[in-house]
Design a protein around this motif. Structure first.
Motif, PDB file in Angstrom:
ATOM      1  N   TYR A  38       0.758  -1.218   0.117  1.00 22.73           N
ATOM      2  CA  TYR A  38      -0.121  -0.079  -0.031  1.00 22.73           C
ATOM      3  C   TYR A  38       0.795   1.164  -0.065  1.00 22.73           C
ATOM      4  O   TYR A  38       0.390   2.152  -0.867  1.00 22.73           O
ATOM      5  N   ASP A  39       1.854   1.358   0.948  1.00 20.48           N
ATOM      6  CA  ASP A  39       2.802   2.546   0.865  1.00 20.48           C
ATOM      7  C   ASP A  39       3.337   2.719  -0.497  1.00 20.48           C
ATOM      8  O   ASP A  39       3.368   4.064  -0.944  1.00 20.48           O
ATOM      9  N   GLY A  40       3.792   1.846  -1.223  1.00 26.53           N
ATOM     10  CA  GLY A  40       4.124   1.941  -2.485  1.00 26.53           C
ATOM     11  C   GLY A  40       3.358   2.644  -3.410  1.00 26.53           C
ATOM     12  O   GLY A  40       3.432   3.405  -4.393  1.00 26.53           O
ATOM     13  N   ILE A  41       1.837   1.965  -3.346  1.00 25.88           N
ATOM     14  CA  ILE A  41       1.166   2.382  -4.264  1.00 25.88           C
ATOM     15  C   ILE A  41       0.746   3.818  -4.251  1.00 25.88           C
ATOM     16  O   ILE A  41       0.636   4.563  -4.989  1.00 25.88           O
ATOM     17  N   TYR A  42       0.316   4.168  -2.808  1.00 27.10           N
ATOM     18  CA  TYR A  42       0.138   5.602  -2.464  1.00 27.10           C
ATOM     19  C   TYR A  42       1.366   6.476  -2.741  1.00 27.10           C
ATOM     20  O   TYR A  42       0.908   7.529  -3.527  1.00 27.10           O
ATOM     21  N   ARG A  47       3.152  10.966  -6.578  1.00 23.12           N
ATOM     22  CA  ARG A  47       4.054  11.523  -7.245  1.00 23.12           C
ATOM     23  C   ARG A  47       3.342  11.724  -8.754  1.00 23.12           C
ATOM     24  O   ARG A  47       4.019  12.696  -9.505  1.00 23.12           O
ATOM     25  N   TRP A  48       2.659  10.984  -9.203  1.00 26.81           N
ATOM     26  CA  TRP A  48       1.837  11.207 -10.258  1.00 26.81           C
ATOM     27  C   TRP A  48       1.040  12.280 -10.159  1.00 26.81           C
ATOM     28  O   TRP A  48       0.730  13.042 -11.240  1.00 26.81           O
ATOM     29  N   CYS A  49       0.172  12.488  -9.337  1.00 22.98           N
ATOM     30  CA  CYS A  49      -0.863  13.411  -9.371  1.00 22.98           C
ATOM     31  C   CYS A  49      -0.644  14.796  -8.559  1.00 22.98           C
ATOM     32  O   CYS A  49      -1.120  15.495  -8.530  1.00 22.98           O
ATOM     33  N   GLY A  50       0.171  14.416  -7.543  1.00 28.88           N
ATOM     34  CA  GLY A  50       0.732  15.622  -6.680  1.00 28.88           C
ATOM     35  C   GLY A  50      -0.376  16.058  -5.561  1.00 28.88           C
ATOM     36  O   GLY A  50      -0.091  17.080  -5.054  1.00 28.88           O
ATOM     37  N   ASP A  51      -1.352  15.238  -5.372  1.00 28.76           N
ATOM     38  CA  ASP A  51      -2.297  15.869  -4.199  1.00 28.76           C
ATOM     39  C   ASP A  51      -2.620  14.541  -3.414  1.00 28.76           C
ATOM     40  O   ASP A  51      -2.891  13.613  -3.835  1.00 28.76           O
ATOM     41  N   ARG A  52      -2.652  14.793  -2.004  1.00 28.58           N
ATOM     42  CA  ARG A  52      -2.634  13.822  -1.163  1.00 28.58           C
ATOM     43  C   ARG A  52      -3.985  13.039  -1.271  1.00 28.58           C
ATOM     44  O   ARG A  52      -3.902  11.722  -1.178  1.00 28.58           O
ATOM     45  N   HIS A  53      -4.997  13.981  -1.413  1.00 25.99           N
ATOM     46  CA  HIS A  53      -6.539  13.379  -1.249  1.00 25.99           C
ATOM     47  C   HIS A  53      -6.588  12.475  -2.429  1.00 25.99           C
ATOM     48  O   HIS A  53      -7.170  11.377  -2.602  1.00 25.99           O
ATOM     49  N   ASP A  54      -6.157  13.016  -3.653  1.00 25.86           N
ATOM     50  CA  ASP A  54      -6.288  12.200  -4.844  1.00 25.86           C
ATOM     51  C   ASP A  54      -5.318  10.954  -4.738  1.00 25.86           C
ATOM     52  O   ASP A  54      -5.924  10.051  -5.202  1.00 25.86           O
TER      53      ASP A  54
END
Length: 183
Positions: A38-42, A47-54
């Motif tokens: 999970y941590d790697g997925i998150y 890194r791709w989207c730049g937003d924590r919630h997204d």
């Protein structure tokens, strides 16, 4: 008669066992796989989207997709590469959906007191860099994020992207040239 330490666990064999059990419907094994990755997925999604919630939404979507697809994992690639591919596809789906809605996601740094000026400048520079990376053409962006953000070798990135190692190197080279212009 002396006691000897137990040999260290073979993580690859343990992972293979978990994957096999999860493919056969073992919910506990699947849960352990998700917890492990999970941590790697998150991190990848962020890194791709730049937003924590997204990134949280994407990571949750990836976990659902893993549950739906685990029975079809054939082991031709490393499990981690397979998870990366699913994560990248989920990010691309998110980006396409955002483009249709006219959304733009930018990473924002938390504003801190003036005594943290150096950290603020470093965070701003890092934020600008990742923002520029996210504006790169898709193949360049993917190569840069896998090689630099995820610290994978060009060979590992090539396996995830489904291209040759030399092509990853080309995309990284082109991305560097593009980033010089963007920054």
């Amino acid at each position: 008669m002396g006691l000897t330490a137990a040999p260290p666990p073979d993580h690859a064999a343990l992972l293979q066992t978990l994957v096999a059990r999860a493919r056969n419907g073992d919910a506990a094994a699947f849960s352990e796989l998700v917890e492990t990755h999970y941590d790697g997925i998150y991190r990848t999604a962020w890194r791709w989207c730049g937003d924590r919630h997204d990134a949280e939404d994407i990571a949750q979507e990836v976990c659902v997709k893993l549950g739906q697809a685990i029975a079809g994992f054939d082991g031709r690639s490393a499990f981690s590469s397979w998870v990366y591919r699913i994560t990248l596809n989920a990010v691309r789906d998110w980006q396409r959906a955002g483009a249709r809605r006219g959304r733009h996601a930018d990473a924002y740094a938390e504003i801190t007191p003036a005594d943290q000026q150096a950290e603020q400048e470093e965070a701003a520079t890092s934020r600008q860099l990742w923002s520029a990376v996210r504006r790169l053409p898709e193949k360049q962006r993917d190569a840069v994020l896998l090689v630099y953000a995820e610290q994978l070798s060009h060979a590992e990135a090539a396996a995830i992207m489904g291209i040759r190692e030399a092509t990853v190197s080309f995309h990284v080279h082109e991305a560097r040239k593009t980033l010089r212009v963007l920054l």
